[in-house]
Design a protein around this motif. Structure first.
Motif, mmCIF file in Angstrom:
data_model
loop_
_atom_site.group_PDB
_atom_site.id
_atom_site.type_symbol
_atom_site.label_atom_id
_atom_site.label_comp_id
_atom_site.label_asym_id
_atom_site.label_seq_id
_atom_site.Cartn_x
_atom_site.Cartn_y
_atom_site.Cartn_z
ATOM 1 N N ASP A 233 8.245 5.703 -8.825
ATOM 2 C CA ASP A 233 7.828 7.065 -8.505
ATOM 3 C C ASP A 233 8.517 7.633 -7.267
ATOM 4 O O ASP A 233 8.239 8.765 -6.871
ATOM 5 C CB ASP A 233 6.306 7.107 -8.306
ATOM 6 C CG ASP A 233 5.556 6.719 -9.564
ATOM 7 O OD1 ASP A 233 6.069 6.989 -10.674
ATOM 8 O OD2 ASP A 233 4.459 6.137 -9.442
ATOM 9 N N ILE A 234 9.396 6.861 -6.652
ATOM 10 C CA ILE A 234 10.070 7.281 -5.426
ATOM 11 C C ILE A 234 11.339 8.068 -5.762
ATOM 12 O O ILE A 234 12.145 7.646 -6.586
ATOM 13 C CB ILE A 234 10.462 6.052 -4.566
ATOM 14 C CG1 ILE A 234 9.240 5.201 -4.226
ATOM 15 C CG2 ILE A 234 11.208 6.473 -3.299
ATOM 16 C CD1 ILE A 234 8.228 5.859 -3.360
ATOM 17 N N ASP A 235 11.536 9.198 -5.086
ATOM 18 C CA ASP A 235 12.794 9.953 -5.181
ATOM 19 C C ASP A 235 13.743 9.353 -4.142
ATOM 20 O O ASP A 235 13.612 9.605 -2.949
ATOM 21 C CB ASP A 235 12.535 11.427 -4.893
ATOM 22 C CG ASP A 235 13.795 12.268 -4.872
ATOM 23 O OD1 ASP A 235 14.910 11.723 -5.068
ATOM 24 O OD2 ASP A 235 13.669 13.490 -4.654
ATOM 25 N N TYR B 219 8.727 14.369 2.207
ATOM 26 C CA TYR B 219 9.518 13.282 1.652
ATOM 27 C C TYR B 219 8.582 12.328 0.924
ATOM 28 O O TYR B 219 7.412 12.213 1.282
ATOM 29 C CB TYR B 219 10.215 12.483 2.761
ATOM 30 C CG TYR B 219 11.486 13.047 3.307
ATOM 31 C CD1 TYR B 219 11.725 14.410 3.367
ATOM 32 C CD2 TYR B 219 12.467 12.209 3.798
ATOM 33 C CE1 TYR B 219 12.895 14.917 3.888
ATOM 34 C CE2 TYR B 219 13.636 12.707 4.327
ATOM 35 C CZ TYR B 219 13.845 14.056 4.371
ATOM 36 O OH TYR B 219 15.005 14.553 4.882
ATOM 37 N N ASP B 220 9.111 11.615 -0.059
ATOM 38 C CA ASP B 220 8.399 10.473 -0.597
ATOM 39 C C ASP B 220 8.462 9.365 0.459
ATOM 40 O O ASP B 220 9.239 9.451 1.413
ATOM 41 C CB ASP B 220 9.048 9.968 -1.885
ATOM 42 C CG ASP B 220 8.819 10.889 -3.072
ATOM 43 O OD1 ASP B 220 7.920 11.751 -3.009
ATOM 44 O OD2 ASP B 220 9.544 10.735 -4.063
ATOM 45 N N TYR B 221 7.662 8.339 0.269
ATOM 46 C CA TYR B 221 7.741 7.208 1.196
ATOM 47 C C TYR B 221 7.496 5.914 0.443
ATOM 48 O O TYR B 221 6.893 5.895 -0.618
ATOM 49 C CB TYR B 221 6.732 7.341 2.347
ATOM 50 C CG TYR B 221 5.305 7.057 1.961
ATOM 51 C CD1 TYR B 221 4.727 5.824 2.202
ATOM 52 C CD2 TYR B 221 4.518 8.030 1.343
ATOM 53 C CE1 TYR B 221 3.412 5.550 1.851
ATOM 54 C CE2 TYR B 221 3.202 7.778 0.995
ATOM 55 C CZ TYR B 221 2.659 6.539 1.239
ATOM 56 O OH TYR B 221 1.362 6.283 0.890
ATOM 57 N N TYR B 222 8.028 4.857 1.021
ATOM 58 C CA TYR B 222 7.696 3.518 0.550
ATOM 59 C C TYR B 222 7.294 2.707 1.766
ATOM 60 O O TYR B 222 8.012 2.663 2.767
ATOM 61 C CB TYR B 222 8.839 2.838 -0.195
ATOM 62 C CG TYR B 222 8.311 1.645 -0.959
ATOM 63 C CD1 TYR B 222 7.792 1.812 -2.234
ATOM 64 C CD2 TYR B 222 8.267 0.387 -0.389
ATOM 65 C CE1 TYR B 222 7.246 0.733 -2.936
ATOM 66 C CE2 TYR B 222 7.726 -0.689 -1.071
ATOM 67 C CZ TYR B 222 7.223 -0.507 -2.337
ATOM 68 O OH TYR B 222 6.676 -1.567 -3.017
ATOM 69 N N ASN B 223 6.140 2.053 1.677
ATOM 70 C CA ASN B 223 5.583 1.289 2.776
ATOM 71 C C ASN B 223 5.705 -0.201 2.467
ATOM 72 O O ASN B 223 4.974 -0.734 1.650
ATOM 73 C CB ASN B 223 4.116 1.690 2.979
ATOM 74 C CG ASN B 223 3.512 1.087 4.212
ATOM 75 O OD1 ASN B 223 4.079 0.194 4.827
ATOM 76 N ND2 ASN B 223 2.339 1.563 4.579
ATOM 77 N N LEU B 224 6.629 -0.866 3.131
ATOM 78 C CA LEU B 224 6.853 -2.304 2.949
ATOM 79 C C LEU B 224 5.910 -3.176 3.771
ATOM 80 O O LEU B 224 5.973 -4.398 3.679
ATOM 81 C CB LEU B 224 8.283 -2.659 3.382
ATOM 82 C CG LEU B 224 9.429 -2.317 2.464
ATOM 83 C CD1 LEU B 224 10.755 -2.606 3.168
ATOM 84 C CD2 LEU B 224 9.338 -3.093 1.178
ATOM 85 N N ALA B 225 5.073 -2.571 4.567
ATOM 86 C CA ALA B 225 4.248 -3.315 5.516
ATOM 87 C C ALA B 225 3.287 -4.280 4.828
ATOM 88 O O ALA B 225 2.764 -4.008 3.751
ATOM 89 C CB ALA B 225 3.463 -2.350 6.386
ATOM 90 N N ILE B 226 3.085 -5.409 5.496
ATOM 91 C CA ILE B 226 2.136 -6.432 5.062
ATOM 92 C C ILE B 226 1.248 -6.755 6.271
ATOM 93 O O ILE B 226 1.763 -7.064 7.347
ATOM 94 C CB ILE B 226 2.868 -7.726 4.615
ATOM 95 C CG1 ILE B 226 3.886 -7.442 3.513
ATOM 96 C CG2 ILE B 226 1.861 -8.791 4.185
ATOM 97 C CD1 ILE B 226 3.295 -7.091 2.171
ATOM 98 N N ARG C 170 0.870 -1.187 0.000
ATOM 99 C CA ARG C 170 0.000 0.000 0.000
ATOM 100 C C ARG C 170 0.901 1.229 0.000
ATOM 101 O O ARG C 170 1.109 1.895 1.012
ATOM 102 C CB ARG C 170 -0.918 -0.016 1.213
ATOM 103 C CG ARG C 170 -2.034 1.003 1.124
ATOM 104 C CD ARG C 170 -3.005 0.882 2.271
ATOM 105 N NE ARG C 170 -4.118 1.796 2.093
ATOM 106 C CZ ARG C 170 -4.964 2.116 3.048
ATOM 107 N NH1 ARG C 170 -4.830 1.575 4.249
ATOM 108 N NH2 ARG C 170 -5.942 2.957 2.806
ATOM 109 N N SER C 171 1.436 1.488 -1.158
ATOM 110 C CA SER C 171 2.496 2.472 -1.298
ATOM 111 C C SER C 171 2.552 2.943 -2.744
ATOM 112 O O SER C 171 2.091 2.246 -3.648
ATOM 113 C CB SER C 171 3.826 1.795 -0.923
ATOM 114 O OG SER C 171 4.875 2.713 -0.937
#
Length: 82
Positions: free
Chosen positions: A19-21, A55-62, A13-14
């Motif tokens: 698209d991430i800087d 900031y951009d973000y990346y969500n690795l959560a499951i 969900r990211s």
């Protein structure tokens, strides 16, 4: 109220990785709380933190996982994106 969940091509969900800087992002990982189960995306803490810090973000959560999955995902991320 109906909550819509949108996941990227990796099942997170990211935003998409493309698209991430990578010079200006935060990485989060966890379980259902980090994914934001039961919340609109704009109310999840990864989204709110990224907006606050600009900031951009990346969500690795499951959701419904444990520390073993968190560790696995973070280690794989670090090997792939240093």
């Amino acid at each position: 109220m109906q909550i819509s969940y949108k996941y990227n091509s990796y099942g997170h969900r990211s935003p998409d990785i493309k698209d991430i800087d990578f010079d200006n992002y935060i990485l989060v990982s966890g379980c259902s709380h980090t994914v934001g189960v039961g919340l609109e995306l704009e109310k999840t803490y990864p989204y709110l933190i990224s907006k606050e810090l600009n900031y951009d973000y990346y969500n690795l959560a499951i959701p419904a996982t444990g520390i073993d999955v968190v560790e696995y995902n973070v280690i794989n991320w670090l090997f792939k994106f240093q």
